[in-house]
Design a protein around this motif. Structure first.
Motif, short mmCIF file in Angstrom:
data_model
loop_
_atom_site.label_atom_id
_atom_site.label_comp_id
_atom_site.label_asym_id
_atom_site.label_seq_id
_atom_site.Cartn_x
_atom_site.Cartn_y
_atom_site.Cartn_z
N GLU A 99 61.33 109.20 52.62
CA GLU A 99 61.94 107.90 52.87
C GLU A 99 60.96 106.74 52.81
O GLU A 99 61.37 105.58 52.81
CB GLU A 99 62.61 107.90 54.26
CG GLU A 99 63.83 108.78 54.39
CD GLU A 99 63.45 110.24 54.59
OE1 GLU A 99 62.29 110.48 55.03
OE2 GLU A 99 64.29 111.12 54.32
N GLY A 261 69.76 102.86 56.37
CA GLY A 261 70.16 103.55 57.58
C GLY A 261 70.88 104.85 57.28
O GLY A 261 70.65 105.88 57.93
N ARG A 263 70.55 106.63 54.47
CA ARG A 263 69.58 107.53 53.84
C ARG A 263 68.65 108.18 54.87
O ARG A 263 68.28 109.36 54.74
CB ARG A 263 68.73 106.77 52.82
CG ARG A 263 69.41 106.49 51.50
CD ARG A 263 69.49 107.74 50.63
NE ARG A 263 68.19 108.32 50.34
CZ ARG A 263 67.48 108.08 49.25
NH1 ARG A 263 67.95 107.23 48.34
NH2 ARG A 263 66.31 108.67 49.05
N THR A 264 68.26 107.44 55.89
CA THR A 264 67.32 107.96 56.88
C THR A 264 68.01 108.63 58.06
O THR A 264 67.36 109.34 58.84
CB THR A 264 66.43 106.84 57.41
OG1 THR A 264 67.25 105.82 58.03
CG2 THR A 264 65.61 106.21 56.29
N GLU A 266 69.17 107.00 60.53
CA GLU A 266 68.89 106.16 61.69
C GLU A 266 69.52 104.79 61.46
O GLU A 266 69.34 104.20 60.40
CB GLU A 266 67.38 105.99 61.90
CG GLU A 266 66.62 107.30 62.08
CD GLU A 266 65.11 107.08 62.12
OE1 GLU A 266 64.57 106.86 63.22
OE2 GLU A 266 64.50 107.10 61.03
N TRP A 267 70.20 104.26 62.44
CA TRP A 267 70.88 102.98 62.25
C TRP A 267 69.88 101.86 61.98
O TRP A 267 70.18 100.90 61.27
CB TRP A 267 71.73 102.64 63.48
CG TRP A 267 70.92 102.29 64.70
CD1 TRP A 267 70.47 103.15 65.65
CD2 TRP A 267 70.46 100.98 65.07
NE1 TRP A 267 69.75 102.47 66.61
CE2 TRP A 267 69.75 101.14 66.28
CE3 TRP A 267 70.59 99.72 64.53
CZ2 TRP A 267 69.15 100.06 66.95
CZ3 TRP A 267 70.00 98.64 65.18
CH2 TRP A 267 69.30 98.82 66.37
N GLY A 269 67.01 102.36 60.35
CA GLY A 269 66.11 103.11 59.48
C GLY A 269 65.00 102.29 58.84
O GLY A 269 63.84 102.70 58.83
N TRP A 270 65.32 101.11 58.30
CA TRP A 270 64.29 100.32 57.63
C TRP A 270 63.23 99.86 58.62
O TRP A 270 62.04 99.92 58.32
CB TRP A 270 64.92 99.10 56.95
CG TRP A 270 63.92 98.31 56.16
CD1 TRP A 270 63.51 98.56 54.88
CD2 TRP A 270 63.18 97.17 56.61
NE1 TRP A 270 62.56 97.63 54.51
CE2 TRP A 270 62.34 96.77 55.54
CE3 TRP A 270 63.15 96.44 57.80
CZ2 TRP A 270 61.48 95.68 55.64
CZ3 TRP A 270 62.30 95.35 57.90
CH2 TRP A 270 61.48 94.98 56.83
N LEU A 273 60.99 102.74 59.47
CA LEU A 273 60.03 103.02 58.40
C LEU A 273 58.85 102.04 58.46
O LEU A 273 57.70 102.43 58.27
CB LEU A 273 60.72 102.90 57.03
CG LEU A 273 61.68 104.02 56.65
CD1 LEU A 273 62.38 103.67 55.34
CD2 LEU A 273 60.92 105.34 56.50
#
Length: 403
Positions: A99, A261, A263-264, A266-267, A269-270, A273
């Motif tokens: 990711e 979010g 893809r990872t 996690e809400w 996610g970005w 990362l």
């Protein structure tokens, strides 16, 4: 000679005089039309010349410098998509997960890939495509800055042209010649703000949505555009275009964040990362303050000390904008960009570059210079262009860390 002959002769003389004047008028119109592009390209060419000189003195490759750091990520994403980024590219901690590439927004590498494939059979090459997209974006931005300079309080076309020069000669404007996404973002942001000031809400909404696919700084633009639309609606100066523009504005940014979010898993996610890979998160400015005090006390490098002074200058310019009562959407946008940059931790060396999208901070300088004599303007802008060119070249050829 009869009266008819005299009249005919006078008409012919008038026609010849009109024809003789036409080329001069056409040349003037052409010069006016290309002035923003020539100013931007001229200053950026100076930057490349200085970069070439310093690269040769420091045993660096100009080509590698122009695609270094984040440029490698953008080129890799343009080449193989998020799933095709080489495993050799790692985050700030030397780590890498599937990711990790999602930390980079897709707008710029997508356009680079499209442009590279225009002529088929391998296209023009990703590096050439990336640099071309960057330069074209800078030129597009320059025309929007001229429009902004004409709309601001006490502004004029001259103010706009000076604003273009200041933008092209801003600290870390070297990235406007690199495989970086700042130029594309600034072009979209500038035209979105033009749309706000001219009440062209579809232009503002579409450009804002696209900018949200290029950089996270799109959040500051979304705030400015949507808040301006809300004010227009509440004050009864709206139409259906205002509503559509306001609804379009956040689509790009929120859409990409939502996709990451998913893809990872996690809400946020970005943001996760960014925190895991680059140690970047919001801390209210504590890290920036510590960095500034340490840099001034130790004077460890030109770049770090200069970055602190750039931060202080940016804050001062924001205060001046408020005192001078510049158009408030431009103030909101600049304040949003600064807040996102200065109130977060992470790579302190990137602070100056991350302030580049806050180009509206240059408005007080542009309006002040516009009231000066042409010689004063020329000397000032020339000095800034030379200083900026050196600083950008220093950052790429002498400074050994990310920018």
């Amino acid at each position: 000679m009869s009266a008819t002959d005299v009249t005919r002769a006078e008409a012919e003389d008038s026609a010849e005089e009109t024809v003789s004047r036409r080329p001069a008028w056409t040349l003037h119109r052409a010069g006016t039309a290309v002035a923003p592009a020539l100013i931007f390209l001229g200053i950026r060419e100076l930057g490349l010349l200085v970069l070439t000189w310093m690269a040769s003195r420091n045993n660096h490759s100009v080509a590698e410098s122009l695609r270094s750091w984040d440029g490698q990520w953008f080129l890799a994403i343009a080449s193989g998509g998020y799933d095709g980024v080489p495993v050799g590219l790692v985050d700030a901690f030397g780590e890498r997960s599937a990711e990790t590439p999602l930390a980079f927004f897709p707008g710029y590498p997508t356009v680079v890939r499209w442009f590279a494939a225009i002529d088929g059979d391998g296209g023009i090459g990703l590096v050439t495509s990336a640099l071309t997209v960057t330069i074209v974006s800078g030129v597009v931005c320059s025309y929007a800055l001229v429009r902004l300079g004409s709309h601001i309080r006490g502004g004029s076309r001259r103010t706009g042209l000076i604003l273009v020069a200041l933008f092209a000669a801003a600290p870390m404007s070297v990235v406007l010649s690199m495989a970086y996404s700042e130029a594309m973002f600034c072009a979209l942001a500038a035209w979105a703000l033009v749309g706000v000031l001219e009440r062209r809400w579809l232009l503002a909404g579409i450009c804002c949505a696209l900018a949200g696919l290029v950089r996270s700084t799109g959040a500051a633009l979304v705030l400015a555009v949507c808040l301006a639309a809300v004010v227009a609606i509440v004050s009864g100066k709206s139409s259906w275009r205002t509503w559509v523009g306001a609804l379009l504005a956040p689509v790009g940014l929120f859409g990409y964040l939502a996709w990451v979010g998913v893809r990872t898993g996690e809400w946020d996610g970005w943001f996760a990362l960014q925190e895991r890979g680059w140690g970047t998160g919001f801390d209210g400015g504590a890290a920036t303050l510590r960095f500034s005090l340490d840099a001034l006390a130790d004077a460890r490098s030109v770049l770090e000390v200069a970055t602190v002074w750039f931060v202080l200058l940016a804050i001062a310019l924001l205060v001046i904008m408020i005192v001078q009562r510049e158009e408030w959407p431009l103030i909101v946008y600049a304040a949003g960009v600064l807040a996102m940059d200065l109130a977060s931790n992470g790579l302190m060396n990137s602070k100056a570059r991350l302030m580049l999208p806050a180009f509206t901070l240059l408005i007080p300088v542009a309006t002040g210079l516009a009231r000066r004599q042409p010689a004063t303007v020329a000397v000032t802008l020339s000095g800034l262009a030379v200083a900026s060119s050196w600083f950008g070249a220093y950052a790429l050829t002498s400074w050994g860390y990310a920018i």
